[in-house]
Scaffold this motif. Structure first.
Motif, PDB file in Angstrom:
ATOM      1  N   PHE A 103     -47.557  41.507  49.992  1.00 40.73           N
ATOM      2  CA  PHE A 103     -48.671  42.022  49.168  1.00 40.73           C
ATOM      3  C   PHE A 103     -49.616  40.834  49.030  1.00 40.73           C
ATOM      4  O   PHE A 103     -49.200  39.685  49.254  1.00 40.73           O
ATOM      5  CB  PHE A 103     -48.183  42.521  47.790  1.00 40.73           C
ATOM      6  N   HIS A 147     -52.531  40.243  37.913  1.00 41.01           N
ATOM      7  CA  HIS A 147     -52.691  40.287  39.368  1.00 41.01           C
ATOM      8  C   HIS A 147     -54.002  39.606  39.731  1.00 41.01           C
ATOM      9  O   HIS A 147     -54.964  40.253  40.135  1.00 41.01           O
ATOM     10  CB  HIS A 147     -52.662  41.730  39.881  1.00 41.01           C
ATOM     11  N   HIS A 170     -39.294  46.552  39.549  1.00 35.57           N
ATOM     12  CA  HIS A 170     -39.453  47.742  40.385  1.00 35.57           C
ATOM     13  C   HIS A 170     -38.469  47.671  41.547  1.00 35.57           C
ATOM     14  O   HIS A 170     -37.958  46.602  41.885  1.00 35.57           O
ATOM     15  CB  HIS A 170     -40.893  47.812  40.916  1.00 35.57           C
ATOM     16  N   HIS A 178     -43.340  47.567  46.308  1.00 36.45           N
ATOM     17  CA  HIS A 178     -42.986  48.525  45.237  1.00 36.45           C
ATOM     18  C   HIS A 178     -42.388  49.697  46.003  1.00 36.45           C
ATOM     19  O   HIS A 178     -43.112  50.586  46.458  1.00 36.45           O
ATOM     20  CB  HIS A 178     -44.206  49.010  44.466  1.00 36.45           C
ATOM     21  N   GLU A 202     -38.637  40.532  36.574  1.00 38.67           N
ATOM     22  CA  GLU A 202     -39.837  39.713  36.447  1.00 38.67           C
ATOM     23  C   GLU A 202     -40.460  39.736  35.047  1.00 38.67           C
ATOM     24  O   GLU A 202     -41.575  40.229  34.861  1.00 38.67           O
ATOM     25  CB  GLU A 202     -40.876  40.100  37.492  1.00 38.67           C
TER      26      GLU A 202
HETATM   27  N1  GLY Z   1     -45.321  40.991  42.566  1.00 36.16           N
HETATM   28  C1  GLY Z   1     -46.446  41.851  42.462  1.00 36.16           C
HETATM   29  C2  GLY Z   1     -46.103  43.163  41.866  1.00 36.16           C
HETATM   30  O1  GLY Z   1     -44.951  43.459  41.627  1.00 36.16           O
HETATM   31  O2  GLY Z   1     -46.969  43.974  41.629  1.00 36.16           O
END
Ligand code: GLY
Length: 462
Positions: A219, A231, A343, A350, A392
């Protein structure tokens, strides 16, 4: 590619989940970015890859649930293609590798689908996330492109999510290799995080690490001294001593499996006391979740556990107050931790999000909350062996959000707004690992990436 037995078994398992009809898996096409021949790097659709494994553009897979037969529709290259791209495997060669017995040129798909429709057969398809796929399905099925996603097969979505959620041994190995690439990306980022360098120089180097291992990044890299912007894709700051730099980045393997890791680095190599206090709270949240994640536990419970650790840590430095459970139930922690714990991860970073986030992270035993913060939790459902998920947690000081909450005196019984003024320009901290749920607990995937204060400071001192 995996072996043909693996693709064949996946398609057979899919058939077992469905009541009848045809399943159509449109592979992706090339997408131009500024003129037709100048295309983005090709990325195959992940569900197509899962069941058919072919990385070539413009290939369509069909599984007939009633007869058990599989088909691939795609064109072999002609001499013009060979001049520009070199020899490419023919459809029949791909079919030998994925166990599909019948291949046809692409031009035959219209008649094939028209016949099935005329027989009144059910055609299952997944939500489309690209306009080209919607247009293809419009042409084949006669459903207007903007109505395609209102006509998807829920039965197919649930079946695909069920299969792709449980990672096979080969998939886990590949994810783990990709986390090892992330190890190199993140240690490179740490070693470069010294005053005077521009964020984009580090960004470019770590993207290069991913590319040099055969894949793109999984990503767009998030790398910023403004880590409070969750982000953040602005990379033009020259980093300064005393700042914290968030790097959230992962690689995609040549087989298209992902890693997704976040580390927060003190610019110059040494955490201040104030940074260390907040850092260790986020680290404790990450570690507590890893310690407690196991089959049978709802990931929502793990999110709530991480929120409690965050509240305890913020109480210890005087930023929060009151009863921890009450503060979490009130959602007060979301001023500092406004996102979900993690996630699913697999071929999509994701994983399967394009099929519908709630199909992947929720089920009929756990519904999405509408509380600020908790509403953004992507993964809430009960953990099962074989799931790969991210852990996270983070703590952020987002001035615009602080101002709104403070003005409304929101959750004032739990938040020390006066003390908070001392942290307005603190930035943000996130620490993320990728875990595999095992039979009895979980395992952090890949080579351990420096994570404690000491490990990061030691690496940066070198
Ligand atoms: N690591 C970026 C996200 O999970 O959206």
């Amino acid at each position: 590619m995996f072996s043909k037995e693996i693709y064949t078994a996946r398609r057979k398992n899919l058939i077992k989940q469905l009541s009848g009809g045809l399943v159509i898996f449109p592979g992706n096409s090339d997408v131009p970015f500024n003129y037709p021949a100048n295309t983005f790097t090709f990325r195959q659709d992940s569900s197509f890859l899962y069941f058919f494994g072919v990385k070539q553009p413009d290939v369509i897979g069909i599984t007939d649930v009633d007869s058990g037969e599989d088909y691939m529709f795609g064109n072999d290259v002609d001499i013009d293609d060979i001049i520009w791209m070199g020899q490419q495997p023919a459809m029949k060669e791909f079919a030998q590798k994925n166990g599909v017995k019948i291949t046809y040129p692409l031009s035959k798909i219209d008649d094939f689908i028209a016949k099935a429709l005329s027989q009144g057969r059910k055609i299952h398809f997944l939500p489309a996330y690209r306009a080209q796929t919607k247009l293809l399905l419009e042409k084949l099925l006669g459903i207007p492109a903007n109505e395609i996603n209102n006509n998807v097969s829920e039965e197919l979505i649930k079946a695909v999510v069920k299969l792709r959620s449980i990672k096979e041994a080969g998939e886990i190995e590949d994810i783990e290799r990709t986390v090892d690439v992330a190890y190199k990306m993140h240690t490179t980022s740490m070693k470069m995080a010294f005053p005077g360098i521009k964020e984009q120089e580090i960004y470019g180097q770590i993207e290069g690490v991913a590319l040099s291992h055969g894949g793109p990044v999984s990503f767009p890299v998030i790398l910023s001294v403004n880590g409070q912007i969750l982000h953040n894709h602005h990379h033009e700051n020259i980093i300064k001593s005393g700042q914290l730099m968030v790097t959230d980045a992962g690689a995609e393997s040549p087989m298209h499996y992902c890693s997704d890791i976040t580390r927060t680095t003190p610019v110059g190599g040494k955490f201040s006391q104030k940074q260390q206090e907040i850092y260790e709270t986020v680290l404790n949240a990450n570690l507590e979740v890893i310690k407690n994640s196991k089959p049978g536990i709802y990931y929502k419970e793990m999110h709530m556990l991480s929120a409690k650790v965050v509240v305890e840590g913020l109480k210890a430095v005087g930023l929060m107050k009151g009863d921890t459970d009450d503060a979490v139930a009130n959602g007060a922690h979301a001023l500092f931790y406004p996102h979900g714990l993690g996630h699913m991860m697999g071929m999509d970073v994701h994983d399967m999000e394009g099929l519908g986030e709630d199909y992947v992270g929720y089920d009929n035993t756990v519904k999405r909350s509408d509380q600020f913060g908790l509403a953004f939790l992507r993964m809430a459902r009960k953990l099962e062996p074989g799931f790969v998920i991210t852990v996270e947690p983070g703590i952020y000081f987002i001035p615009a959000l602080i101002d709104i909450w403070k003005k409304e005196n929101k959750s004032a019984q739990f938040i020390n707004y006066r003390k908070l003024e001392e942290y307005r320009d603190f930035g943000g901290i996130r620490i993320e690992d990728d875990i595999l749920i095992t039979e009895n607990g979980c395992r952090v995937l890949g080579k351990p990436i420096p994570k404690t204060v000491k490990e990061i400071e030691d690496l940066m001192r070198k």
